[in-house]
Design a protein around this motif. Structure first.
Motif, short mmCIF file in Angstrom:
data_model
loop_
_atom_site.label_atom_id
_atom_site.label_comp_id
_atom_site.label_asym_id
_atom_site.label_seq_id
_atom_site.Cartn_x
_atom_site.Cartn_y
_atom_site.Cartn_z
N UNK A 1 -18.67 -2.04 3.87
CA UNK A 1 -17.41 -1.87 3.15
C UNK A 1 -17.49 -0.87 2.01
N UNK A 2 -18.70 -0.68 1.47
CA UNK A 2 -18.86 0.23 0.35
C UNK A 2 -18.55 1.66 0.75
N UNK A 3 -18.71 1.97 2.04
CA UNK A 3 -18.52 3.35 2.49
C UNK A 3 -17.09 3.62 2.94
N UNK A 4 -16.23 2.60 2.87
CA UNK A 4 -14.84 2.79 3.26
C UNK A 4 -14.08 3.28 2.02
N UNK B 1 -1.19 -8.95 5.86
CA UNK B 1 0.23 -8.74 6.19
C UNK B 1 0.86 -10.06 6.64
N UNK B 2 2.03 -10.42 6.10
CA UNK B 2 2.60 -11.74 6.41
C UNK B 2 3.02 -11.88 7.87
N UNK C 1 -6.29 3.40 -6.68
CA UNK C 1 -5.81 3.59 -5.30
C UNK C 1 -5.38 2.27 -4.66
N UNK C 2 -6.15 1.22 -4.87
CA UNK C 2 -5.86 -0.06 -4.23
C UNK C 2 -4.50 -0.58 -4.67
N UNK C 3 -4.18 -0.38 -5.97
CA UNK C 3 -2.90 -0.86 -6.49
C UNK C 3 -1.77 0.02 -5.98
N UNK C 4 -2.01 1.31 -6.00
CA UNK C 4 -0.99 2.27 -5.57
C UNK C 4 -0.59 2.01 -4.12
N UNK C 5 -1.58 1.78 -3.27
CA UNK C 5 -1.32 1.62 -1.84
C UNK C 5 -0.66 0.28 -1.53
N UNK C 6 -1.03 -0.77 -2.25
CA UNK C 6 -0.54 -2.09 -1.86
C UNK C 6 0.68 -2.56 -2.64
N UNK C 7 0.56 -2.74 -3.95
CA UNK C 7 1.64 -3.39 -4.69
C UNK C 7 2.42 -2.44 -5.59
N UNK C 8 1.93 -1.22 -5.77
CA UNK C 8 2.53 -0.27 -6.71
C UNK C 8 2.71 -0.91 -8.08
N UNK C 9 1.75 -1.69 -8.48
CA UNK C 9 1.78 -2.26 -9.83
C UNK C 9 2.62 -3.51 -9.95
N UNK C 10 3.32 -3.89 -8.86
CA UNK C 10 4.25 -4.99 -8.98
C UNK C 10 3.73 -6.25 -8.33
N UNK C 11 4.52 -7.24 -8.08
CA UNK C 11 5.93 -7.26 -8.51
C UNK C 11 6.05 -7.29 -10.04
N UNK C 12 7.06 -6.60 -10.54
CA UNK C 12 7.17 -6.44 -11.99
C UNK C 12 5.95 -5.68 -12.47
N UNK C 13 5.27 -6.26 -13.42
CA UNK C 13 4.05 -5.63 -13.93
C UNK C 13 2.82 -6.41 -13.49
N UNK C 14 2.98 -7.30 -12.51
CA UNK C 14 1.92 -8.26 -12.21
C UNK C 14 0.58 -7.62 -11.91
N UNK C 15 0.58 -6.45 -11.30
CA UNK C 15 -0.71 -5.83 -10.97
C UNK C 15 -0.86 -4.45 -11.60
N UNK D 1 -5.38 -0.12 2.73
CA UNK D 1 -4.46 -0.13 3.87
C UNK D 1 -4.89 -1.16 4.91
N UNK D 2 -6.21 -1.24 5.14
CA UNK D 2 -6.70 -2.23 6.11
C UNK D 2 -6.29 -3.63 5.67
N UNK D 3 -6.52 -3.92 4.39
CA UNK D 3 -6.18 -5.25 3.90
C UNK D 3 -4.68 -5.49 3.92
#
Ligand SMILES: Nc1ncnc2c1ncn2[C@@H]1O[C@H](COP(=O)(O)OP(=O)(O)O)[C@@H](O)[C@H]1O
Ligand SMILES: [Mg+2]
Lengths: 305, 376
Positions: A125-128, A143-144, A242-256, A135-137
């Motif tokens: 995983x370190x090399x991904x 993904x629900x 990157x992880x935040x940008x790709x998944x939650x974009x900092x949200x919901x609200x400011x949560x992440x 995106x994988x996660x």
């Protein structure tokens, strides 16, 4: 920031005293100067931008702003939320990666068939790339509807969880930990391999079972390496983006929203360069406070061992 | 009572057999030393007794119980390692008390036992230091202290002195011998150094290639080696081996030729030997007489003279080109290129047949079967 340079200088001073009387400092200057410029130019520019009015959407709004940007920022509740989020994220990932990494290292130090392949898989995983792993996660694991976890949950008769909206911070921590456990594992495994086998045998004769062996012999031996893992990981984890940008974009609200994401959002989403720069300066100060504490503890540990 | 009995013990790593069937009876309170060249399996054997290596086949009994399947901690043994194997992050006191702490003994009890061991080993002033702050000799003492504190039935040592300098080695040798006397415990000690073996052991076990070559008291091995390997390994400087043939055979005496034409009649059983057999004549350098005499004589040209003060070591080339070394008087004025005459006394000579076995001597040395200490 000045610490590596000053230790280097201190080292060279010790050397000149101990050995021949050659002043080696001039040979250090080129790299020290390059590193210093590398650091100081962007920092100076950030400092400069942080004290002027500079909004890309409003070219007429210019001129010296003084500490206005800072004032707005410090009064902005999102700054404090994002600082807290940063600390939660960094702290949790550090704990998870060190604990899980140490356990895996002990486990994979034992002999079993296919050990080398198993080790490779743990490290993988370190090399991904962060974006790819996020995106994988996001799309395959959490993904629900399509996710593996959702499939598991429905197979067990449970209602699938929408991880990124129900437990956004936990999901981010999960992803980032998944990426950083291998790093801790790798460093701690090499450290365990350097543990003197006669020491372990002496402990076995003294009556140490696996648990006592881990806490009394292995863990103290790992202390130094754990400090190194914590220091290096903190540097990278403070800047998770990157992880935040790709998944939650900092949200919901400011949560992440952590500090780096906050700076990005005010700078490039609200186009306020001055405001974002002030955020950057605060991030630098925060990182340095953390760094001072870390380097102190780590160097104390290193001297002790 | 802590006898250690090994019955046909074998050890294999994969297809490679490194211990090829060892039978041994170590008596209670005996100081038994395994000696042999590097790689002969001494450590492996010791580690099997300790429980650190699995026994491939055979039986191991300690103090009357079979311990093959017991863990190291339950065998009633302590081990001192070559690298000392101290726990670097623990103080001397914690190192020594570690086993008691794991055994959940009360703190006062641990303190009392550690203090006691520290007093015996004169470690009192060092109890709060870390191993890194100790000298080699002090670390060695702590390792021994850690072994003492457990109050084991059997002490195991794996080359404990080989990391020390020569002077300290002699000193620790004496202390360990002293300790054996004081503790009345069974000790099994591994070394590749035959001097250590000779000086400390009640019983020496000479190993080579995973088999026992000979078991006996130091003087037994010195005076009555059963084969050429043991003869060459024990004793310093090494025994001289001269190629020779048998000239005459009687029931209790075999006469062999000497370089230069002489003969010597050695009081050994003839066994299968017959006239004309190629044999090796063994004689120790310290048993050669300067100036000739004795029951046979050789002469040669001196190549090297080493003066040690108390004695002089002479290396010479005999008339047929074979070399010989002799330990003669320290005040000898012999020089390089002189001709030296050396006499052999028949009862100090050994005859080895072509397959390396010694023809058994008729007379036993009076001290060969006497133990060193009390209680045997
Ligand atoms: N773990 C192991 N795997 C394979 N061979 C081993 C192992 N340990 C020891 N050996 C072999 O067993 C033999 C005896 O080793 P050892 O008992 O350490 O010798 P000594 O202590 O007499 O020098 C050596 O030839 C060594 O190569
Ligand atoms: Mg060995």
């Amino acid at each position: 920031m000045a610490t590596p340079a000053s230790t280097a200088a201190a080292n060279s001073a010790v050397k000149t005293k101990n050995t021949r009387k050659v002043d080696t400092r001039p040979f250090l200057w080129p790299s020290v100067i390059v590193l210093f410029l590398w650091m100081i130019v962007p920092l100076a520019m950030t400092l400069y931008y942080s004290v002027i009015n500079y909004n890309l959407l409003d070219p007429s709004f210019t001129g010296f702003a003084g500490l206005e940007n800072y004032k707005f920022l410090l009064e902005d509740p999102s700054l404090w939320t994002s600082m807290w989020n940063t600390l939660v994220l960094v702290g949790s990932v550090l704990i998870i990666s060190v604990v899980v990494g140490a356990l895996l290292a002990v486990l994979y130090n034992a002999r079993f068939p296919g050990r080398n392949i198993a080790r490779l898989l743990v490290i993988a995983p370190f090399f991904v790339m962060p974006t790819v792993s996020a995106l994988i996660w996001k799309n395959m694991m959490l993904h629900p509807v399509n996710g593996f976890v959702a499939w598991l949950q429905s197979a067990l008769g449970m209602v699938p969880t929408d991880w990124f909206s129900q437990y956004p911070m936990l999901s981010i921590i999960l992803i980032v930990s998944w990426q950083w456990v291998p790093f801790a594992f790798l460093i701690l495994l090499t450290a365990i391999q350097s543990l003197d086998s006669e020491q372990q045998e002496a402990a076995r004769i003294d009556g140490a079972g696996p648990v006592a062996m881990f806490f009394y012999i292995v863990l103290p031996h790992l202390q130094r390496s754990i400090s190194v893992v914590i220091m290096i990981e903190s540097i990278f984890l403070l800047a998770i983006f990157a992880e935040i940008y790709v998944t939650t974009s900092g949200g919901p609200g400011l949560a992440t929203t952590n500090l780096s994401y906050l700076i990005y959002s005010v700078g490039l989403l609200q186009f306020d360069v001055g405001y974002a720069s002030a955020g950057g300066v605060i991030a630098v100060i925060l990182a340095n406070i953390v760094a001072i504490f870390l380097i102190r503890t780590v160097s104390r540990n290193m001297q002790k061992a | 009572m802590a006898e250690v009995i090994l019955k046909n013990i074998k050890k294999s790593y994969g297809d490679v057999q490194v211990i090829k069937g060892v039978d041994l009876h170590i008596k209670d309170k005996e100081f038994c030393i395994f000696v042999g060249p590097s790689g002969c399996g001494k450590s492996t054997l010791l580690r099997m007794i300790a429980g650190l290596e699995e026994i491939t086949s055979g039986e191991l009994h300690i103090g009357g119980t079979q311990v093959n399947d017991l863990s190291p901690a339950d065998r009633g043994i302590s081990m001192v390692f070559q690298s000392y194997a101290l726990y670097p992050h623990m103080s001397v006191r914690e190192n020594m008390g570690f086993s008691l702490k794991l055994a959940k003994q009360p703190a006062e009890e641990i303190k009392r036992k550690v203090d006691e061991a520290a007093r015996i080993l004169k470690l009192d002033p060092l109890l709060d230091r870390k191993p890194a702050e100790l000298s080699g000799g002090q670390r060695q003492r702590v390792a021994i202290g850690r072994a003492i504190v457990r109050n084991p039935k059997v002490f195991l040592f794996d080359e404990p002195l080989s990391n020390l300098d020569a002077a300290l080695r002699v000193q620790m040798r004496i202390e360990i011998a002293r300790m054996h006397h004081d503790f009345d415990a069974t000790m099994i000690y591994v070394t590749h150094d035959q001097v250590e073996a000779m000086t400390m052991a009640d019983k020496i076990v000479v190993l080579q290639g995973g088999v026992i070559e000979q078991v006996g008291s130091p003087l037994d091995l010195y005076h009555h080696p059963v084969n050429k390997f043991v003869a060459g390994f024990m004793g310093s400087p090494n025994m001289n081996f001269l190629e020779s043939t048998i000239k005459q055979v009687e029931d209790e005496c075999v006469t062999v030729g000497l370089p230069g034409g002489g003969t010597v009649s050695v009081p050994v059983k003839r066994e299968q030997a017959s006239v004309g057999d190629k044999v090796t004549l063994g004689v120790r350098p310290e048993h050669l007489l300067e100036g000739g005499g004795g029951d046979g004589e050789v002469s040669g040209k001196v190549l090297v003279v080493e003066r040690l003060g108390g004695g002089t070591l002479v290396y010479a080339s005999l008339e047929d080109g074979q070399s010989i070394s002799a330990q003669i008087d320290g005040n000898s004025s012999i020089k390089v290129d002189d001709t030296i005459k050396l006499g052999l006394r028949n009862e100090t000579c050994h005859v080895f047949t072509a397959d390396g076995l010694a023809l058994p001597q008729i007379d036993r040395h009076p001290l060969a079967d006497v133990g060193r200490g009390s209680g045997h």
